[in-house]
Design an enzyme around this catalytic site. Structure first.
Site, PDB file in Angstrom:
ATOM      1  CG  PHE A   1      -1.886   0.979   1.463  1.00 48.56           C
ATOM      2  CD1 PHE A   1      -3.128   0.858   0.854  1.00 48.56           C
ATOM      3  CD2 PHE A   1      -1.665   2.075   2.280  1.00 48.56           C
ATOM      4  CE1 PHE A   1      -4.127   1.798   1.061  1.00 48.56           C
ATOM      5  CE2 PHE A   1      -2.657   3.027   2.500  1.00 48.56           C
ATOM      6  CZ  PHE A   1      -3.884   2.883   1.881  1.00 48.56           C
TER       7      PHE A   1
ATOM      8  CD  GLN B   1       1.927  -0.739  47.446  1.00 46.16           C
ATOM      9  OE1 GLN B   1       2.513   0.306  47.737  1.00 46.16           O
ATOM     10  NE2 GLN B   1       0.843  -1.116  48.055  1.00 46.16           N
TER      11      GLN B   1
ATOM     12  CD  GLU C   1      -2.004   0.540   8.760  1.00 46.78           C
ATOM     13  OE1 GLU C   1      -3.193   0.457   9.069  1.00 46.78           O
ATOM     14  OE2 GLU C   1      -1.270  -0.432   8.529  1.00 46.78           O
TER      15      GLU C   1
ATOM     16  CD  GLU D   1       1.800  12.882  17.702  1.00 45.29           C
ATOM     17  OE1 GLU D   1       1.862  11.986  16.815  1.00 45.29           O
ATOM     18  OE2 GLU D   1       2.431  12.792  18.772  1.00 45.29           O
TER      19      GLU D   1
HETATM   20  N1  COS Z   1     -13.749   7.668   4.827  1.00 43.89           N
HETATM   21  C1  COS Z   1     -14.155   8.119   3.627  1.00 43.89           C
HETATM   22  N2  COS Z   1     -13.835   9.348   3.165  1.00 43.89           N
HETATM   23  C2  COS Z   1     -13.084  10.137   3.953  1.00 43.89           C
HETATM   24  C3  COS Z   1     -12.630   9.729   5.225  1.00 43.89           C
HETATM   25  C4  COS Z   1     -13.000   8.436   5.659  1.00 43.89           C
HETATM   26  N3  COS Z   1     -12.596   7.962   6.838  1.00 43.89           N
HETATM   27  N4  COS Z   1     -11.901  10.716   5.785  1.00 43.89           N
HETATM   28  C5  COS Z   1     -11.897  11.728   4.891  1.00 43.89           C
HETATM   29  N5  COS Z   1     -12.599  11.365   3.795  1.00 43.89           N
HETATM   30  C6  COS Z   1     -12.878  12.193   2.629  1.00 43.89           C
HETATM   31  C7  COS Z   1     -13.593  13.449   3.094  1.00 43.89           C
HETATM   32  O1  COS Z   1     -14.997  13.237   3.150  1.00 43.89           O
HETATM   33  C8  COS Z   1     -13.198  14.461   2.041  1.00 43.89           C
HETATM   34  O2  COS Z   1     -13.998  14.312   0.884  1.00 43.89           O
HETATM   35  P1  COS Z   1     -15.062  15.460   0.473  1.00 43.89           P
HETATM   36  O3  COS Z   1     -14.256  16.713   0.370  1.00 43.89           O
HETATM   37  O4  COS Z   1     -15.604  14.968  -0.812  1.00 43.89           O
HETATM   38  O5  COS Z   1     -16.045  15.489   1.600  1.00 43.89           O
HETATM   39  C9  COS Z   1     -11.796  14.048   1.657  1.00 43.89           C
HETATM   40  O6  COS Z   1     -11.670  12.659   2.034  1.00 43.89           O
HETATM   41  C10 COS Z   1     -10.749  14.882   2.343  1.00 43.89           C
HETATM   42  O7  COS Z   1     -10.945  14.772   3.739  1.00 43.89           O
HETATM   43  P2  COS Z   1     -10.353  15.851   4.762  1.00 43.89           P
HETATM   44  O8  COS Z   1     -10.736  17.225   4.303  1.00 43.89           O
HETATM   45  O9  COS Z   1     -10.733  15.442   6.134  1.00 43.89           O
HETATM   46  O10 COS Z   1      -8.781  15.683   4.513  1.00 43.89           O
HETATM   47  P3  COS Z   1      -7.527  16.347   5.206  1.00 43.89           P
HETATM   48  O11 COS Z   1      -6.570  16.668   4.152  1.00 43.89           O
HETATM   49  O12 COS Z   1      -7.971  17.426   6.143  1.00 43.89           O
HETATM   50  O13 COS Z   1      -6.841  15.158   6.062  1.00 43.89           O
HETATM   51  C11 COS Z   1      -6.480  13.321   7.552  1.00 43.89           C
HETATM   52  C12 COS Z   1      -7.448  14.147   6.694  1.00 43.89           C
HETATM   53  C13 COS Z   1      -5.543  14.115   8.431  1.00 43.89           C
HETATM   54  C14 COS Z   1      -7.411  12.479   8.421  1.00 43.89           C
HETATM   55  C15 COS Z   1      -5.687  12.410   6.600  1.00 43.89           C
HETATM   56  O14 COS Z   1      -4.779  13.164   5.828  1.00 43.89           O
HETATM   57  C16 COS Z   1      -4.946  11.300   7.305  1.00 43.89           C
HETATM   58  O15 COS Z   1      -5.526  10.296   7.708  1.00 43.89           O
HETATM   59  N6  COS Z   1      -3.602  11.439   7.449  1.00 43.89           N
HETATM   60  C17 COS Z   1      -2.758  10.389   7.949  1.00 43.89           C
HETATM   61  C18 COS Z   1      -2.306   9.573   6.808  1.00 43.89           C
HETATM   62  C19 COS Z   1      -1.841   8.222   7.183  1.00 43.89           C
HETATM   63  O16 COS Z   1      -2.480   7.508   7.940  1.00 43.89           O
HETATM   64  N7  COS Z   1      -0.700   7.855   6.621  1.00 43.89           N
HETATM   65  C20 COS Z   1      -0.159   6.586   6.808  1.00 43.89           C
HETATM   66  C21 COS Z   1      -0.004   5.915   5.496  1.00 43.89           C
HETATM   67  S1  COS Z   1      -0.340   4.222   5.525  1.00 43.89           S
HETATM   68  S2  COS Z   1       1.168   3.475   6.495  1.00 43.89           S
END
Ligand code: COS
Length: 389
Positions: free
Chosen positions: A134, A288, A373, A377
């Protein structure tokens, strides 16, 4: 070390009979495999281990029958995923991670792939014959996943050319297939990202392994005009961010389950040690300072387990608030596991620091899940947003 029947009964409390049986089988699988020496693998994929996970029938459970797996449900059961990850991790974090990374890469294809892409890739992934990955993170886009810059440019024939870099990708650079998130529309953030399936041997795709604190198969990828057909788009063009987020909604609680498995292994080791190790004329569990530490470790492990299972159940029942619950389970369980593993090292003293000791390995392994993932924070950010949704 294998858990005693009474301990196993406590760990499977509340699970269905099928999930409890799966838990016991997966604990046994983990115990049989243990952790192999890092020298043997040096951070590369352990293909025989992935094949064994499939032969034992554990890996195919992560994929529905309609796409070549054996899961009875039509979609992946979060509870099955969490049961497998928690149980296997108690004995073998390597086997656990090998299973989870196949699931992570394969799920996005099974969920959003065209019929052709699903048929080509998902059955071999489920059978452990093709290794999946991924690829979301980039050198300049980690927590801010909507900022990915790897370009996907459309050519006249409808195909795409991918140019740019990915980094800290589990199973890279040796995976057989990558789910790659790339920018199809510039300057619109998360709204201009598309998910693609890319074969590991595609022309123009190169990579190299990264040596991490833990012995984990992970690396960087470079895309130099890699051609991808339109049939290899996952879901809709410019809607790939949703594919990534939905995948993470399922996998984040299961990272918590992995953490619970490590915490359980550390707790079991600490309980044994505190019973047998003597100081000042008595077993150290009678002090303890030790007994309260052990009590706190056990409590946090149990709380984490319950949160993970609640999130998994909510996911499977399509309950409201899945994204928030999923983030809560991940942050709580991974932070709890860090505390428990650290506590277990403290109980063991210097013995727990010796290279090759279970706790020395867990101490290195437990750190990354608070970052990948979605960092702790980011999970709190997701939770806070959900509170006001
Ligand atoms: N399920 C479905 N759609 C989602 C969603 C979810 N859980 N979370 C967000 N979306 C959609 C939103 O609805 C939005 O779409 P619309 O504009 O059409 O409504 C779009 O995705 C963007 O969402 P959002 O505005 O919340 O995005 P941000 O850029 O503000 O960021 C976070 C969201 C911070 C939550 C995201 O960037 C994130 O999860 N970051 C961490 C990344 C990560 O886990 N990296 C590890 C890689 S895998 S090892």
């Amino acid at each position: 070390m294998t858990a005693a029947p009474a301990a196993l009964a406590a760990m499977t409390f509340g699970l269905s009979d099928d999930h409890a049986a799966l838990y016991r089988d997966a604990v046994a699988f983990g115990a049989e495999h243990g952790t192999k020496s890092s020298a043997a693998l040096s951070g590369r994929i352990d293909r025989p281990l992935v094949a064994e996970l499939a032969e034992r029938g554990l890996l195919p459970l992560l994929f529905p029958r309609r796409v070549g797996g054996t899961a009875p449900e039509d979609s992946v059961s979060a509870m099955t995923l969490c049961v497998l990850r928690e149980a296997i991790a108690q004995g073998s974090t390597q086997a656990e991670t090998a299973l989870a990374m196949q699931g992570l890469g394969g799920y996005a294809i099974a969920q959003a792939g065209t019929e052709e892409a699903v048929r080509r890739w998902v059955p071999p992934i489920a059978r452990g014959q093709a290794i999946a990955a991924f690829a979301l993170t980039e050198p300049e886009a980690g927590s801010d996943a909507g900022a990915v810059q790897l370009r996907a440019e459309r050519s006249a024939d409808g195909a795409y050319r991918l140019t740019g870099a990915k980094t800290w990708i589990s199973n890279a650079p040796d995976a057989d297939v990558y789910v790659v998130f790339a920018r199809t529309t510039p300057e619109v953030g998360a709204k201009g990202v598309t998910a693609f399936v890319v074969a590991g041997d595609a022309r123009g795709l190169t990579g190299e392994p990264i040596d991490l604190l833990d012995d984990h198969a992970i690396g960087r990828l470079q895309f130099d005009g890699v051609a991808v057909a339109a049939a290899e788009v996952l879901g809709e063009v410019d809607h790939g961010f949703g594919v990534a987020m939905r995948t993470l909604d399922l996998f984040r609680p299961s990272v918590g389950a992995f953490a619970v498995g490590m915490a359980q292994a550390a707790l079991d080791a600490a309980l044994d040690h505190a019973r047998s190790r003597r100081a000042f004329g008595k077993p150290i569990r009678e002090f303890q300072a030790m007994s309260h530490l052990l009590a706190e470790m056990a409590t946090r492990t149990e709380a984490a387990r319950l949160m993970v299972r609640a999130a998994a159940r909510a996911y499977d029942e399509d309950a409201p608030g899945i994204t928030g619950r999923s983030a809560m389970a991940k942050v709580f369980a991974t932070e709890a596991a860090q505390f428990v593993v650290d506590g277990a090292v403290q109980v063991h003293g210097a013995a727990g620091l010796e290279r090759g000791h279970l706790l020395e390995r867990l101490y290195r392994t437990v750190r990354a899940p608070r970052i990948y993932e979605g960092t702790s924070e980011i999970q709190r950010e997701v939770i806070a947003r959900e509170l006001y949704r």
